[in-house]
Design a protein around this motif. Structure first.
Motif, PDB file in Angstrom:
ATOM      1  N   VAL A  29       0.854  -1.183   0.000  1.00 36.10           N
ATOM      2  CA  VAL A  29       0.000   0.000   0.000  1.00 36.10           C
ATOM      3  C   VAL A  29       0.894   1.239   0.000  1.00 36.10           C
ATOM      4  N   THR A  30       0.553   2.224  -0.801  1.00 35.59           N
ATOM      5  CA  THR A  30       1.313   3.480  -0.838  1.00 35.59           C
ATOM      6  C   THR A  30       0.595   4.526   0.006  1.00 35.59           C
ATOM      7  N   VAL A  31       1.351   5.144   0.905  1.00 38.18           N
ATOM      8  CA  VAL A  31       0.816   6.171   1.801  1.00 38.18           C
ATOM      9  C   VAL A  31       1.562   7.477   1.516  1.00 38.18           C
ATOM     10  N   GLN A  32       0.821   8.573   1.396  1.00 40.92           N
ATOM     11  CA  GLN A  32       1.426   9.888   1.204  1.00 40.92           C
ATOM     12  C   GLN A  32       1.783  10.475   2.568  1.00 40.92           C
ATOM     13  N   SER A  33       3.010  10.936   2.706  1.00 44.46           N
ATOM     14  CA  SER A  33       3.442  11.612   3.929  1.00 44.46           C
ATOM     15  C   SER A  33       3.998  12.980   3.528  1.00 44.46           C
ATOM     16  N   GLU A  46      -5.314  -8.062  12.156  1.00 44.21           N
ATOM     17  CA  GLU A  46      -5.203  -8.311  13.593  1.00 44.21           C
ATOM     18  C   GLU A  46      -3.761  -8.171  14.080  1.00 44.21           C
ATOM     19  N   ILE A  47      -2.786  -8.117  13.166  1.00 47.98           N
ATOM     20  CA  ILE A  47      -1.379  -8.095  13.559  1.00 47.98           C
ATOM     21  C   ILE A  47      -0.705  -6.881  12.927  1.00 47.98           C
ATOM     22  N   THR A  48      -0.998  -5.701  13.419  1.00 46.17           N
ATOM     23  CA  THR A  48      -0.442  -4.486  12.828  1.00 46.17           C
ATOM     24  C   THR A  48       0.987  -4.216  13.288  1.00 46.17           C
ATOM     25  N   THR A  49       1.472  -4.916  14.303  1.00 45.51           N
ATOM     26  CA  THR A  49       2.847  -4.697  14.771  1.00 45.51           C
ATOM     27  C   THR A  49       3.876  -5.163  13.749  1.00 45.51           C
ATOM     28  N   TRP A  50       3.492  -6.013  12.808  1.00 44.03           N
ATOM     29  CA  TRP A  50       4.414  -6.460  11.762  1.00 44.03           C
ATOM     30  C   TRP A  50       4.503  -5.467  10.614  1.00 44.03           C
ATOM     31  N   ASP A  51       3.544  -4.560  10.470  1.00 43.09           N
ATOM     32  CA  ASP A  51       3.504  -3.636   9.340  1.00 43.09           C
ATOM     33  C   ASP A  51       4.800  -2.825   9.279  1.00 43.09           C
ATOM     34  N   ARG A  52       5.336  -2.671   8.042  1.00 40.80           N
ATOM     35  CA  ARG A  52       6.622  -1.993   7.902  1.00 40.80           C
ATOM     36  C   ARG A  52       6.727  -1.318   6.540  1.00 40.80           C
ATOM     37  N   ALA A  67       6.700   3.521  11.374  1.00 43.51           N
ATOM     38  CA  ALA A  67       5.618   4.116  12.183  1.00 43.51           C
ATOM     39  C   ALA A  67       4.450   4.546  11.297  1.00 43.51           C
ATOM     40  N   ILE A  68       4.754   5.114  10.141  1.00 44.11           N
ATOM     41  CA  ILE A  68       3.695   5.505   9.206  1.00 44.11           C
ATOM     42  C   ILE A  68       2.924   4.269   8.750  1.00 44.11           C
ATOM     43  N   GLU A  72      -0.976   3.212   9.324  1.00 43.42           N
ATOM     44  CA  GLU A  72      -1.863   2.855   8.212  1.00 43.42           C
ATOM     45  C   GLU A  72      -2.538   1.508   8.479  1.00 43.42           C
ATOM     46  N   GLY A  73      -1.797   0.565   9.027  1.00 40.55           N
ATOM     47  CA  GLY A  73      -2.392  -0.725   9.372  1.00 40.55           C
ATOM     48  C   GLY A  73      -3.504  -0.585  10.395  1.00 40.55           C
ATOM     49  N   VAL A  74      -3.290   0.254  11.396  1.00 40.84           N
ATOM     50  CA  VAL A  74      -4.322   0.505  12.406  1.00 40.84           C
ATOM     51  C   VAL A  74      -5.519   1.203  11.770  1.00 40.84           C
ATOM     52  N   ARG A  75      -5.257   2.168  10.885  1.00 41.74           N
ATOM     53  CA  ARG A  75      -6.345   2.888  10.206  1.00 41.74           C
ATOM     54  C   ARG A  75      -7.197   1.891   9.403  1.00 41.74           C
ATOM     55  N   GLU A  76      -6.551   1.018   8.649  1.00 40.89           N
ATOM     56  CA  GLU A  76      -7.302   0.037   7.865  1.00 40.89           C
ATOM     57  C   GLU A  76      -8.032  -0.962   8.751  1.00 40.89           C
TER      58      GLU A  76
END
Length: 79
Positions: A29-33, A46-52, A67-68, A72-76
Motif C-alpha cells: 500500500v502506498t501512503v502519502q506523507s 489483527e497483527i499491525t505490529t508487523w507492518d513496515r 511508524a507511518i 496505516e495498518g491501524v487505520r485500515e
C-alpha cells in the motif's frame, strides 16, 4: 502413553500454524506523507505490529517509515 500421544499431537498441530509474517502479507500500500510516498507492507488486520515500510524517501528514517505503516495498518483495521 495417552499423554505422550496427546503431547505429540499438540506439537504437530502447533507447528502447522505458521507465524511467519510472509504468510500474512497483503498487497503493498502506498501512503502519502509530508516527506513523500511510503510503500507499506501490511499484514493481517489483527497483527499491525508487523507492518513496515518497504520503500520510503531517503530523508526519512526506517523508524519513521515503519511508524507511518503501522499507523496505516491501524487505520485500515478500524475501517
Amino acid at each position: 502413553m495417552s499423554k505422550v500421544i496427546f503431547a505429540v499431537a499438540c506439537i504437530g498441530l502447533m507447528s502447522a500454524c505458521s507465524m511467519d509474517p510472509a504468510n500474512w502479507e497483503t498487497a503493498p500500500v502506498t501512503v502519502q506523507s509530508p516527506q513523500g510516498e511510503v510503500v507499506c507492507q501490511l499484514y493481517s488486520k489483527e497483527i499491525t505490529t508487523w507492518d513496515r515500510a518497504i520503500s520510503r524517501p531517503d530523508t526519512m528514517s526506517v523508524a519513521q517509515g515503519d511508524a507511518i505503516c503501522r499507523a496505516e495498518g491501524v487505520r485500515e483495521k478500524n475501517i
